[in-house]
Structure formats: structure tokens, C-alpha cells
Design a protein around this motif. Structure first.
Motif, PDB file in Angstrom:
ATOM      1  N   GLN A  39       0.833  -1.196   0.000  1.00 59.14           N
ATOM      2  CA  GLN A  39       0.000   0.000   0.000  1.00 59.14           C
ATOM      3  C   GLN A  39       0.870   1.249   0.000  1.00 59.14           C
ATOM      4  O   GLN A  39       1.954   1.275   0.584  1.00 59.14           O
ATOM      5  CB  GLN A  39      -0.918   0.005   1.225  1.00 59.14           C
ATOM      6  CG  GLN A  39      -1.869  -1.182   1.282  1.00 59.14           C
ATOM      7  CD  GLN A  39      -2.721  -1.291   0.035  1.00 59.14           C
ATOM      8  OE1 GLN A  39      -2.554  -2.207  -0.757  1.00 59.14           O
ATOM      9  NE2 GLN A  39      -3.631  -0.352  -0.151  1.00 59.14           N
ATOM     10  N   ALA A  40       0.348   2.293  -0.624  1.00 60.78           N
ATOM     11  CA  ALA A  40       1.120   3.527  -0.739  1.00 60.78           C
ATOM     12  C   ALA A  40       1.247   4.250   0.594  1.00 60.78           C
ATOM     13  O   ALA A  40       2.257   4.897   0.864  1.00 60.78           O
ATOM     14  CB  ALA A  40       0.477   4.446  -1.777  1.00 60.78           C
ATOM     15  N   GLY A  41       0.214   4.156   1.431  1.00 59.58           N
ATOM     16  CA  GLY A  41       0.219   4.875   2.695  1.00 59.58           C
ATOM     17  C   GLY A  41       0.499   3.980   3.884  1.00 59.58           C
ATOM     18  O   GLY A  41       0.724   2.776   3.754  1.00 59.58           O
ATOM     19  N   LYS A  42       0.436   4.570   5.088  1.00 58.23           N
ATOM     20  CA  LYS A  42       0.810   3.859   6.313  1.00 58.23           C
ATOM     21  C   LYS A  42      -0.312   3.820   7.348  1.00 58.23           C
ATOM     22  O   LYS A  42      -0.095   3.387   8.467  1.00 58.23           O
ATOM     23  CB  LYS A  42       2.023   4.548   6.950  1.00 58.23           C
ATOM     24  CG  LYS A  42       3.238   4.655   6.052  1.00 58.23           C
ATOM     25  CD  LYS A  42       3.922   3.320   5.873  1.00 58.23           C
ATOM     26  CE  LYS A  42       4.736   2.929   7.072  1.00 58.23           C
ATOM     27  NZ  LYS A  42       5.529   1.706   6.860  1.00 58.23           N
ATOM     28  N   LYS A  43      -1.525   4.246   6.968  1.00 58.14           N
ATOM     29  CA  LYS A  43      -2.617   4.309   7.946  1.00 58.14           C
ATOM     30  C   LYS A  43      -3.395   3.003   7.941  1.00 58.14           C
ATOM     31  O   LYS A  43      -3.963   2.601   6.921  1.00 58.14           O
ATOM     32  CB  LYS A  43      -3.546   5.477   7.619  1.00 58.14           C
ATOM     33  CG  LYS A  43      -2.926   6.843   7.846  1.00 58.14           C
ATOM     34  CD  LYS A  43      -3.936   7.959   7.591  1.00 58.14           C
ATOM     35  CE  LYS A  43      -5.099   7.878   8.567  1.00 58.14           C
ATOM     36  NZ  LYS A  43      -6.038   9.021   8.400  1.00 58.14           N
ATOM     37  N   TRP A  63       3.916   1.789  11.253  1.00 59.80           N
ATOM     38  CA  TRP A  63       2.588   2.098  10.741  1.00 59.80           C
ATOM     39  C   TRP A  63       1.828   2.985  11.720  1.00 59.80           C
ATOM     40  O   TRP A  63       2.055   2.929  12.933  1.00 59.80           O
ATOM     41  CB  TRP A  63       1.798   0.818  10.483  1.00 59.80           C
ATOM     42  CG  TRP A  63       2.024   0.265   9.101  1.00 59.80           C
ATOM     43  CD1 TRP A  63       1.381   0.607   7.946  1.00 59.80           C
ATOM     44  CD2 TRP A  63       3.002  -0.718   8.732  1.00 59.80           C
ATOM     45  NE1 TRP A  63       1.888  -0.107   6.883  1.00 59.80           N
ATOM     46  CE2 TRP A  63       2.880  -0.930   7.329  1.00 59.80           C
ATOM     47  CE3 TRP A  63       3.956  -1.449   9.436  1.00 59.80           C
ATOM     48  CZ2 TRP A  63       3.661  -1.831   6.643  1.00 59.80           C
ATOM     49  CZ3 TRP A  63       4.758  -2.349   8.754  1.00 59.80           C
ATOM     50  CH2 TRP A  63       4.611  -2.530   7.366  1.00 59.80           C
ATOM     51  N   GLU A  64       0.930   3.795  11.203  1.00 64.08           N
ATOM     52  CA  GLU A  64       0.029   4.605  12.004  1.00 64.08           C
ATOM     53  C   GLU A  64      -1.244   3.793  12.205  1.00 64.08           C
ATOM     54  O   GLU A  64      -2.014   3.590  11.271  1.00 64.08           O
ATOM     55  CB  GLU A  64      -0.280   5.922  11.298  1.00 64.08           C
ATOM     56  CG  GLU A  64      -1.217   6.834  12.065  1.00 64.08           C
ATOM     57  CD  GLU A  64      -1.540   8.103  11.299  1.00 64.08           C
ATOM     58  OE1 GLU A  64      -2.555   8.736  11.639  1.00 64.08           O
ATOM     59  OE2 GLU A  64      -0.786   8.437  10.365  1.00 64.08           O
ATOM     60  N   VAL A  65      -1.482   3.317  13.425  1.00 64.03           N
ATOM     61  CA  VAL A  65      -2.515   2.320  13.675  1.00 64.03           C
ATOM     62  C   VAL A  65      -3.617   2.885  14.562  1.00 64.03           C
ATOM     63  O   VAL A  65      -3.346   3.488  15.605  1.00 64.03           O
ATOM     64  CB  VAL A  65      -1.923   1.057  14.333  1.00 64.03           C
ATOM     65  CG1 VAL A  65      -3.005  -0.004  14.491  1.00 64.03           C
ATOM     66  CG2 VAL A  65      -0.766   0.498  13.507  1.00 64.03           C
ATOM     67  N   THR A  66      -4.852   2.647  14.142  1.00 63.69           N
ATOM     68  CA  THR A  66      -6.028   2.933  14.949  1.00 63.69           C
ATOM     69  C   THR A  66      -6.718   1.610  15.234  1.00 63.69           C
ATOM     70  O   THR A  66      -7.076   0.878  14.313  1.00 63.69           O
ATOM     71  CB  THR A  66      -6.988   3.868  14.199  1.00 63.69           C
ATOM     72  OG1 THR A  66      -6.333   5.121  13.952  1.00 63.69           O
ATOM     73  CG2 THR A  66      -8.247   4.111  15.020  1.00 63.69           C
ATOM     74  N   LYS A 106      -9.888   8.462   5.936  1.00 65.53           N
ATOM     75  CA  LYS A 106      -9.764   7.206   5.210  1.00 65.53           C
ATOM     76  C   LYS A 106      -8.447   6.512   5.562  1.00 65.53           C
ATOM     77  O   LYS A 106      -7.446   7.162   5.869  1.00 65.53           O
ATOM     78  CB  LYS A 106      -9.819   7.439   3.695  1.00 65.53           C
ATOM     79  CG  LYS A 106     -11.094   8.130   3.222  1.00 65.53           C
ATOM     80  CD  LYS A 106     -12.339   7.310   3.511  1.00 65.53           C
ATOM     81  CE  LYS A 106     -13.598   8.015   3.008  1.00 65.53           C
ATOM     82  NZ  LYS A 106     -14.829   7.276   3.352  1.00 65.53           N
ATOM     83  N   PHE A 107      -8.461   5.189   5.471  1.00 66.63           N
ATOM     84  CA  PHE A 107      -7.310   4.376   5.834  1.00 66.63           C
ATOM     85  C   PHE A 107      -6.804   3.620   4.606  1.00 66.63           C
ATOM     86  O   PHE A 107      -7.562   3.311   3.686  1.00 66.63           O
ATOM     87  CB  PHE A 107      -7.685   3.397   6.946  1.00 66.63           C
ATOM     88  CG  PHE A 107      -8.085   4.074   8.226  1.00 66.63           C
ATOM     89  CD1 PHE A 107      -7.158   4.296   9.225  1.00 66.63           C
ATOM     90  CD2 PHE A 107      -9.388   4.520   8.417  1.00 66.63           C
ATOM     91  CE1 PHE A 107      -7.520   4.935  10.405  1.00 66.63           C
ATOM     92  CE2 PHE A 107      -9.767   5.159   9.593  1.00 66.63           C
ATOM     93  CZ  PHE A 107      -8.831   5.372  10.591  1.00 66.63           C
ATOM     94  N   ASP A 108      -5.527   3.304   4.644  1.00 63.69           N
ATOM     95  CA  ASP A 108      -4.915   2.549   3.550  1.00 63.69           C
ATOM     96  C   ASP A 108      -5.192   1.062   3.664  1.00 63.69           C
ATOM     97  O   ASP A 108      -5.218   0.351   2.652  1.00 63.69           O
ATOM     98  CB  ASP A 108      -3.397   2.783   3.537  1.00 63.69           C
ATOM     99  CG  ASP A 108      -3.054   4.252   3.413  1.00 63.69           C
ATOM    100  OD1 ASP A 108      -3.301   4.825   2.332  1.00 63.69           O
ATOM    101  OD2 ASP A 108      -2.577   4.842   4.399  1.00 63.69           O
ATOM    102  N   ALA A 109      -5.404   0.590   4.884  1.00 64.34           N
ATOM    103  CA  ALA A 109      -5.631  -0.843   5.096  1.00 64.34           C
ATOM    104  C   ALA A 109      -6.493  -1.046   6.325  1.00 64.34           C
ATOM    105  O   ALA A 109      -6.490  -0.221   7.256  1.00 64.34           O
ATOM    106  CB  ALA A 109      -4.298  -1.580   5.256  1.00 64.34           C
ATOM    107  N   LEU A 110      -7.219  -2.130   6.322  1.00 63.52           N
ATOM    108  CA  LEU A 110      -8.058  -2.528   7.450  1.00 63.52           C
ATOM    109  C   LEU A 110      -7.776  -3.984   7.789  1.00 63.52           C
ATOM    110  O   LEU A 110      -7.672  -4.825   6.892  1.00 63.52           O
ATOM    111  CB  LEU A 110      -9.541  -2.341   7.119  1.00 63.52           C
ATOM    112  CG  LEU A 110     -10.538  -2.788   8.191  1.00 63.52           C
ATOM    113  CD1 LEU A 110     -11.731  -1.842   8.241  1.00 63.52           C
ATOM    114  CD2 LEU A 110     -11.038  -4.222   7.960  1.00 63.52           C
TER     115      LEU A 110
END
Length: 263
Positions: A39-43, A63-66, A106-110
Motif C-alpha cells: 500500500q502507498a500509505g501507512k494508515k 505504521w500509524e494504527v487505529t 480514510k485508511f490505507d488498510a483494514l
């Protein structure tokens, strides 16, 4: 849903004792980071995050994780781990409530791991949950959803999981897990906790209802909710999914506008 809340409330303090997290993370992280690195992003959002161990491991890797979970007790434990990580935060949210909380973010991955999706019991709620996953992902984002392979479990009538034994300062802990099979692919998941204290044993029995979703039921829902490229795996080593042999069902689903739908 209250039944599930009680189940995890009563077990939150010993949940991390039951799970061998170093072993589990060493097995799962290479697969997960392999997907995330594309993925391009880290969210990343970790839905049904439990006590936050995946989120902590990913935050340590940059990674920036929620993380979100329905259990306030689980979220409280996870939040204590986030205090020294500015790129890690946790919220108390049920599956299906993510977009309401995060709005236009929006997130890059879930991620939705640990056999969490079977806590969604009915088809309308399943569609809402998967649709909610899509809403919080960017175009091009990926969802990684892991659950047990219930096709194999049902075909083999596999009721009992391997027992878990742990040593503590107070004494030994035994965790015994088994299913009661119900009509229409529902199950009651039972957990017996035996605690040794001094010369005696105490027991605690907890039960929660699950729905053993099958791949053939889940794929149409993912597609209808905007996931246009789907890959299926049978374990965290990346083996192809075989419905009568695989231990797990791991769905890697991409929200990519305009691409053809594939398995």
C-alpha cells in the motif's frame, strides 16, 4: 451483542495469558506486513483489535494504527500500551460503526483478525459490517479479514480446540475450548477456565454465540460492498485456500474501482 460483551468483559484480564502472543505474532506478521507494504500509505485500522497486540507490533514497525473494539475492558488494556506510541490509538466501537466515528478520514488498510467476524450473526449485519469496512478505506485500500475455516470444522464436526496451559505466580491456568453446533451454521463457543489456587481448583465457564460464515457466503457480500479484487488464503504462510483442508479462511480484499472481480 450483550452476550459477546459479557464474554470478553469476564475474560479480559486473562485473554493475553491464554494467547501465546510472541508465537502468534511471529507467525502472522510476515503475511500482514507483506500485504501492508504494497500500500502507498501507512494508515491502518484494526477492527475488533482486542487488547491491541497487532496494533502495537505494527506501530513499532512504523505504521500509524487505529484500533477499535466493542469491549471497553479490552480497549482499556490496549490504551495503556498506546501511551508511548503517538502513532497508536484505540477507540471503543462495534463492528459496523467505524464510518460513523471517522467520517471522511480514510485508511490505507483494514485488519479484522482473530476470528472476529463470526460475532456478526445475521446477513444484514454482515452486509453493514463489510460495507463499513469499504467506507473507511481509500480507493485502492485493502481489507485483511481472518476467520477459522468453518467449512472444514463443520465437515469434520470438530468440536474441541487444543487445550492451553499456562503457569502463573498464583498457580496453573487451564483453558479448555469447545463448540456446540447449532442449526443454520450457528455455534456456541464455550471456554472453561480452570485456575489453580493453593491446593484447590476453581472454574469459570463462558459462552458466546458465533455464526460460522463460509467462503461462498462471504465473497458475494464483499463484492456487493465494493471490493473488486479478492484473494483467498488458507493460512498465514500464504497457502491457497482449500475449503476442506485449510485451517483458516483469510480474505484479502481490495477496494479498487474499475477492476474485474477475481478470487
Amino acid at each position: 451483542m450483550q452476550e459477546r460483551q459479557d464474554f470478553y468483559r469476564n475474560l479480559s484480564e486473562e485473554y493475553d495469558l491464554m494467547v501465546d502472543w510472541p508465537s502468534r505474532l511471529s507467525r502472522e506478521l510476515p503475511f500482514l506486513t507483506g500485504v501492508l507494504q504494497k500500500q502507498a500509505g501507512k494508515k491502518v485500522i484494526d477492527a475488533a483489535c482486542g487488547t491491541g497486540n497487532h496494533g502495537l507490533a505494527l506501530a513499532e514497525l512504523g505504521w500509524e494504527v487505529t484500533g477499535t473494539d466493542a469491549s471497553p475492558e479490552m480497549v482499556a488494556i490496549a490504551s495503556t500500551r498506546a501511551e508511548r506510541w503517538p502513532n497508536l490509538k484505540f477507540y471503543q466501537l462495534r463492528l459496523g460503526e467505524l464510518a460513523c466515528q471517522f467520517g471522511e478520514e480514510k485508511f490505507d488498510a483494514l485488519l479484522c483478525l482473530g476470528n472476529s467476524l463470526p460475532h456478526v450473526l445475521e446477513r444484514p449485519q454482515l452486509e453493514q459490517t463489510i460495507g463499513d469496512f469499504a467506507l473507511v478505506l481509500k480507493s485502492g485500500g485493502v481489507a485483511v479479514v481472518q476467520l477459522l475455516n468453518y467449512q472444514r470444522i463443520f465437515s469434520e464436526a470438530e468440536r474441541f480446540l487444543a487445550p492451553v496451559s499456562r503457569k502463573t505466580q498464583e498457580g496453573e491456568r487451564l483453558f479448555l475450548r469447545f463448540y456446540d453446533f447449532l442449526p443454520e451454521n450457528y455455534l456456541d463457543f464455550n471456554l472453561v477456565v480452570l485456575r489453580q489456587q493453593g491446593g484447590s481448583w476453581q472454574q469459570q465457564v463462558e459462552t458466546t454465540r458465533l455464526r460460522g460464515w463460509l467462503a461462498r457466503e462471504l465473497l458475494p457480500v464483499f463484492r456487493s460492498q465494493g471490493f473488486t479484487r479478492i484473494e483467498l488464503y488458507g493460512d498465514y504462510q500464504g497457502k491457497p485456500y482449500q475449503e476442506l483442508k485449510a485451517k483458516d479462511l483469510i480474505i484479502v480484499a481490495y477496494k479498487v474501482d474499475g477492476e474485474e472481480m477475481t478470487k
